[in-house]
Motif scaffolding. Structure first.
Motif, PDB file in Angstrom:
ATOM      1  N   VAL A  84      10.553 -43.859  -4.398  1.00 31.13           N
ATOM      2  CA  VAL A  84       9.528 -43.449  -3.508  1.00 31.13           C
ATOM      3  C   VAL A  84      10.255 -42.942  -2.363  1.00 31.13           C
ATOM      4  N   THR A  85      11.588 -43.463  -1.919  1.00 32.72           N
ATOM      5  CA  THR A  85      12.231 -42.814  -0.895  1.00 32.72           C
ATOM      6  C   THR A  85      12.598 -41.216  -1.159  1.00 32.72           C
ATOM      7  N   ALA A  86      13.094 -41.205  -2.438  1.00 27.29           N
ATOM      8  CA  ALA A  86      13.526 -39.866  -2.859  1.00 27.29           C
ATOM      9  C   ALA A  86      12.370 -38.837  -2.989  1.00 27.29           C
ATOM     10  N   LEU A  87      11.205 -39.212  -3.540  1.00 28.51           N
ATOM     11  CA  LEU A  87      10.419 -38.398  -3.898  1.00 28.51           C
ATOM     12  C   LEU A  87       9.575 -37.799  -2.394  1.00 28.51           C
ATOM     13  N   PHE A  88       9.356 -38.714  -1.637  1.00 32.06           N
ATOM     14  CA  PHE A  88       8.689 -38.283  -0.019  1.00 32.06           C
ATOM     15  C   PHE A  88       9.920 -37.602   0.655  1.00 32.06           C
ATOM     16  N   ASN A  89      11.018 -37.905   0.578  1.00 36.00           N
ATOM     17  CA  ASN A  89      11.862 -37.060   1.279  1.00 36.00           C
ATOM     18  C   ASN A  89      12.008 -35.654   0.761  1.00 36.00           C
ATOM     19  N   PHE A  90      11.793 -35.444  -0.603  1.00 37.23           N
ATOM     20  CA  PHE A  90      11.912 -34.182  -1.109  1.00 37.23           C
ATOM     21  C   PHE A  90      10.709 -33.237  -0.856  1.00 37.23           C
ATOM     22  N   LEU A  91       9.524 -34.148  -0.716  1.00 43.70           N
ATOM     23  CA  LEU A  91       8.316 -33.272  -0.366  1.00 43.70           C
ATOM     24  C   LEU A  91       8.363 -32.958   1.414  1.00 43.70           C
ATOM     25  N   ALA A  92       9.044 -33.759   1.925  1.00 44.96           N
ATOM     26  CA  ALA A  92       9.216 -33.495   3.315  1.00 44.96           C
ATOM     27  C   ALA A  92      10.129 -32.211   3.675  1.00 44.96           C
ATOM     28  N   ARG A  93      11.081 -32.096   2.800  1.00 44.31           N
ATOM     29  CA  ARG A  93      11.969 -30.879   3.065  1.00 44.31           C
ATOM     30  C   ARG A  93      11.182 -29.647   2.762  1.00 44.31           C
ATOM     31  N   LEU A  94      10.220 -29.582   1.847  1.00 41.19           N
ATOM     32  CA  LEU A  94       9.402 -28.109   1.501  1.00 41.19           C
ATOM     33  C   LEU A  94       8.806 -27.578   2.781  1.00 41.19           C
ATOM     34  N   PRO A  95       8.237 -28.264   3.617  1.00 43.76           N
ATOM     35  CA  PRO A  95       7.467 -27.570   4.796  1.00 43.76           C
ATOM     36  C   PRO A  95       8.709 -26.905   5.624  1.00 43.76           C
ATOM     37  N   ILE A  96       9.807 -27.726   5.757  1.00 44.26           N
ATOM     38  CA  ILE A  96      10.994 -27.099   6.484  1.00 44.26           C
ATOM     39  C   ILE A  96      11.394 -25.646   5.764  1.00 44.26           C
ATOM     40  N   LEU A  97      11.498 -25.775   4.597  1.00 42.50           N
ATOM     41  CA  LEU A  97      11.830 -24.392   3.906  1.00 42.50           C
ATOM     42  C   LEU A  97      10.955 -23.427   4.121  1.00 42.50           C
ATOM     43  N   ALA A  98       9.608 -23.868   4.175  1.00 41.70           N
ATOM     44  CA  ALA A  98       8.482 -23.125   4.080  1.00 41.70           C
ATOM     45  C   ALA A  98       8.494 -22.072   5.405  1.00 41.70           C
ATOM     46  N   ILE A  99       8.846 -22.980   6.740  1.00 41.98           N
ATOM     47  CA  ILE A  99       8.936 -22.371   8.232  1.00 41.98           C
ATOM     48  C   ILE A  99      10.064 -21.380   8.159  1.00 41.98           C
ATOM     49  N   GLY A 100      11.258 -21.487   7.387  1.00 35.92           N
ATOM     50  CA  GLY A 100      12.323 -20.502   7.450  1.00 35.92           C
ATOM     51  C   GLY A 100      11.768 -19.386   6.372  1.00 35.92           C
ATOM     52  N   VAL A 101      11.187 -19.577   5.519  1.00 36.39           N
ATOM     53  CA  VAL A 101      10.991 -18.357   4.480  1.00 36.39           C
ATOM     54  C   VAL A 101       9.638 -17.540   4.878  1.00 36.39           C
ATOM     55  N   ILE A 102       8.530 -18.003   5.383  1.00 36.99           N
ATOM     56  CA  ILE A 102       7.423 -17.345   5.476  1.00 36.99           C
ATOM     57  C   ILE A 102       7.536 -16.140   6.089  1.00 36.99           C
ATOM     58  N   HIS A 123       6.371 -34.471   8.679  1.00 33.41           N
ATOM     59  CA  HIS A 123       6.630 -36.109   9.124  1.00 33.41           C
ATOM     60  C   HIS A 123       5.905 -36.863   8.588  1.00 33.41           C
ATOM     61  N   ILE A 124       4.619 -36.481   7.811  1.00 31.63           N
ATOM     62  CA  ILE A 124       4.088 -37.334   6.892  1.00 31.63           C
ATOM     63  C   ILE A 124       5.174 -37.895   5.882  1.00 31.63           C
ATOM     64  N   PHE A 125       5.202 -36.958   5.133  1.00 28.67           N
ATOM     65  CA  PHE A 125       6.311 -37.170   3.747  1.00 28.67           C
ATOM     66  C   PHE A 125       7.617 -37.923   4.380  1.00 28.67           C
ATOM     67  N   GLY A 126       7.945 -37.494   5.501  1.00 28.34           N
ATOM     68  CA  GLY A 126       9.358 -38.239   6.043  1.00 28.34           C
ATOM     69  C   GLY A 126       9.055 -39.688   6.242  1.00 28.34           C
ATOM     70  N   ASP A 127       7.954 -39.858   6.898  1.00 28.03           N
ATOM     71  CA  ASP A 127       7.591 -41.287   7.271  1.00 28.03           C
ATOM     72  C   ASP A 127       7.472 -42.253   6.203  1.00 28.03           C
ATOM     73  N   ILE A 128       6.699 -41.813   5.172  1.00 26.63           N
ATOM     74  CA  ILE A 128       6.764 -42.454   4.086  1.00 26.63           C
ATOM     75  C   ILE A 128       8.055 -42.829   3.229  1.00 26.63           C
ATOM     76  N   GLY A 129       8.645 -41.993   3.171  1.00 25.55           N
ATOM     77  CA  GLY A 129      10.020 -42.202   2.686  1.00 25.55           C
ATOM     78  C   GLY A 129      10.902 -42.982   3.446  1.00 25.55           C
ATOM     79  N   GLY A 130      10.899 -42.749   4.801  1.00 21.70           N
ATOM     80  CA  GLY A 130      11.686 -43.589   5.858  1.00 21.70           C
ATOM     81  C   GLY A 130      11.409 -45.140   5.566  1.00 21.70           C
TER      82      GLY A 130
END
Length: 498
Positions: A84-102, A123-130
């Motif tokens: 659960v932690t690894a999956l949602f932390n992975f999903l939380a990193r995708l929007p960060i990458l998107a902000i940089g790439v767009i 933050h939604i995905f990060g909070d679930i993983g956290g």
């Protein structure tokens, strides 16, 4: 790579796991440096964010904490916190990458609205993983080592934070000076680097062992209600919520205040933040030791009032005459607040873990995080809405001194704009500390006893480092006087005898 929880974890596996937790903390801290705090504020201001949008950005990390309910359900359903932690932390990193790439894909770039939307999902995905991570660490780290381990982990993360923040601030100011048209590109590159480092963090989590937890059979809302029925934990929730509301009226806008009101460059603001981080690094080991030896409540009782003073001191920096005096005031405030926040953050995190029952830790900790998050969310949004009103209203308190030479005015108080929130937030935080007395924690002692113990320990270390005579000059001048008088009398007797 074993993704299943283990019934037994050997001492070797535990040691390796704790090292991986520290490495995860370092990579996650680097991600946070590049994608939040002063750099995020500077990026939003460059994009033309309004005061309300700045308040929304400040509120996002806490507003999304309510989604930790999903983590409780998933841990209850699958009983595998690592996945659960690894999956949602992975999903939380995708929007960060998107902000940089767009901006490199679409010519229009990223707007403030898109920035807020992507950070909302991050933050939604990060909070679930956290939430799943908190429960995982509760079972993995031995209780008697909790304070020392997290203080060590925080100290290393803050050291990295200081180094990266300084290097990044110098780079940003160089770009702003020599290539101002590329400033927004520099912020996008930071987000890309942050996303990559966040993915490294996920890989480290997957290698960390997970002890098998007890399966929770209660319904979700029954679990959510248990912490509210526990009187002692409920008192902690009340205090922590009031404290979070008071602080978030003011603290999210320190960088905005220094940029817009005081006109400080980003490098200065980062340098002040580094001063606070360094004081936090040097003091957190002490707080970790006292957390294990005494109680987290004792630490909050000492650090809380100090931090309140630091918050309110911000309101008076704008009254200082001369830029150097302002910088000195800010430096002292940051250093003292670094010492205070090191103890407060460690204690608030540890006391929630300590008071939560082992088999229901995720429910207790998530309930605490969500209620505190609600208070932390509405505070900066209220401040953002009222900021324009306070910007056009001033409160001035002066004293007129009449003399033969004329009338001299002494300004005691001058509040305008963000200064109002620093005073109001400080007063509310001071009031919330009264609720701390209702919380009961094992190992708690009278606050004065801990203060005396700290003073004696500091004096002993001072004597060791500087010598007994210098320490006595500071802490025991009467003993020094007695020695001098004895020496003089001895010399007098020798002269008389001669």
């Amino acid at each position: 790579m074993n993704l299943r929880p283990s019934n037994n974890i050997s001492s070797g596996q535990l040691k390796q796991g704790l090292n991986l937790v520290i490495a995860d903390g370092l990579s996650a801290e680097a991600m946070v440096v590049f994608t939040s705090g002063t750099f995020l504020t500077a990026m939003a201001l460059h994009m033309g964010a309004t005061n309300f949008q700045l308040g929304v950005l400040a509120a996002l990390p806490t507003f999304t904490t309510m989604f930790q309910l999903a983590a409780i359900w998933m841990v209850q359903r699958f009983n595998n916190r690592k996945v659960v932690t690894a999956l949602f932390n992975f999903l939380a990193r995708l929007p960060i990458l998107a902000i940089g790439v767009i901006p490199f894909i679409f010519s229009g770039g990223t707007t403030v609205q898109v920035l807020i939307l992507l950070l909302f999902f991050q933050h939604i995905f990060g909070d679930i993983g956290g939430a799943a991570w908190n429960s995982w660490m509760k079972d993995l780290i031995p209780g008697e080592r909790l304070g020392a381990f997290f203080s060590h982990r925080s100290r290393m993360a803050q050291t990295l934070n200081v180094t990266l923040s300084l290097a990044t601030a110098i780079g940003i100011d160089y770009v702003k000076t020599h290539y101002p048209q590329q400033e927004i590109v520099a912020y996008n590159v930071l987000f890309m680097l942050g996303g990559i480092l966040g993915m490294v963090s996920v890989g480290l989590l997957l290698r960390t062992p997970e002890p098998k937890g007890e399966l929770i059979n209660d319904k979700l809302f029954t679990l959510f209600g248990k912490p509210l029925k526990n009187k002692n934990f409920r008192n902690l929730l009340v205090f922590n919520s009031l404290w979070a509301f008071a602080l978030n009226l003011a603290t999210p806008f320190f960088a905005v205040y220094m940029m817009k009101t005081l006109g400080l460059p980003v490098a200065y603001i980062i340098a002040l933040g580094i001063a606070g981080q360094l004081s936090s690094i040097f003091s957190i080991k002490l707080w970790g030791r006292y957390s294990d030896r005494f109680s987290n409540k004792n630490i909050i009782a000492i650090c809380g009032p100090l931090y309140v003073v630091c918050i309110m001191a911000y309101a008076f920096t704008g009254m200082a005459a001369g830029g150097n005096i302002v910088l000195i005031m800010l430096a002292v405030t940051h250093i003292l607040s670094g010492v205070a926040t090191a103890g407060i953050n460690l204690a608030l995190s540890n006391i929630g873990i300590k008071l939560a029952p082992n088999n229901e830790a995720i429910a207790y900790i998530s309930t605490k995080n969500m209620l505190v998050a609600f208070s932390s969310t509405i505070a900066p949004m209220i401040a953002g809405l009222l900021a324009d009103f306070f910007a056009t209203n001033e409160l001035v308190w002066t004293i007129d001194l009449k003399s033969a030479a004329g009338i001299n005015q002494i300004q005691l108080l001058h509040l305008q704009g963000w200064s109002y929130f620093f005073v109001i937030g400080g007063l509310l935080a001071l009031a919330s500390l009264k609720m701390l007395g209702r919380v009961k924690e094992q190992g708690e002692i009278a606050g004065r006893r801990m203060t005396v113990h700290m003073r004696i320990g500091f004096r002993n270390r001072l004597r060791t480092n500087l010598g007994r005579r210098m320490a006595d000059r500071i802490y025991n001048p009467s003993a020094m006087v007695r020695r001098k008088v004895t020496k003089l009398l001895s010399e007098r007797r020798k002269l008389t005898a001669a």
